[in-house]
Motif scaffolding. Structure first.
Motif: not given
Length: 103
Positions: A54-64, A68-70, A77-81
């Motif tokens: 799911n590209p939306v969940l993938k984008s959200f998870w990448s942001y999180m 969190s890791l700074g 990674e967000l371009e792979d849909n």
């Protein structure tokens, strides 16, 4: 409870009659469309919801992860849909059938 769906239905006087369709579909168009659908294939091993991300969940998870890791956000990674339509591939496999149905 989880999994319990309540769907309200209208009363009899809330339901309107639909007008009768006086323009039936042309049988040649119906046959051509059935041919198009029957000639499409999905690779074996395809499982809905499991075979692509799911590209939306993938984008959200990448942001999180980045917050969190700074670390900076990984844009590549967000371009792979996996859910994007591949128009060129569709036109190669069904282009002639699609053209034959254009009015």
């Amino acid at each position: 409870p989880p999994g319990f769906n309540l769907i309200p239905l209208g009363f009899e006087d809330d339901i309107r009659a639909t007008p009768h369709n006086t323009n039936p579909a042309d049988q040649n168009v119906v046959k051509a469309t059935i041919d198009l659908i029957q000639n499409q294939n999905i690779d074996c091993g395809f499982e809905l919801g499991e075979s692509f991300s799911n590209p939306v969940l993938k984008s959200f998870w990448s942001y999180m992860e980045s917050v969190s890791l700074g670390m900076p956000l990984q844009e590549d990674e967000l371009e792979d849909n996996d859910t994007e339509l591949h128009v060129e591939g569709i036109l190669v496999s069904a282009g002639e059938q699609i053209k034959s149905r254009q009015l």
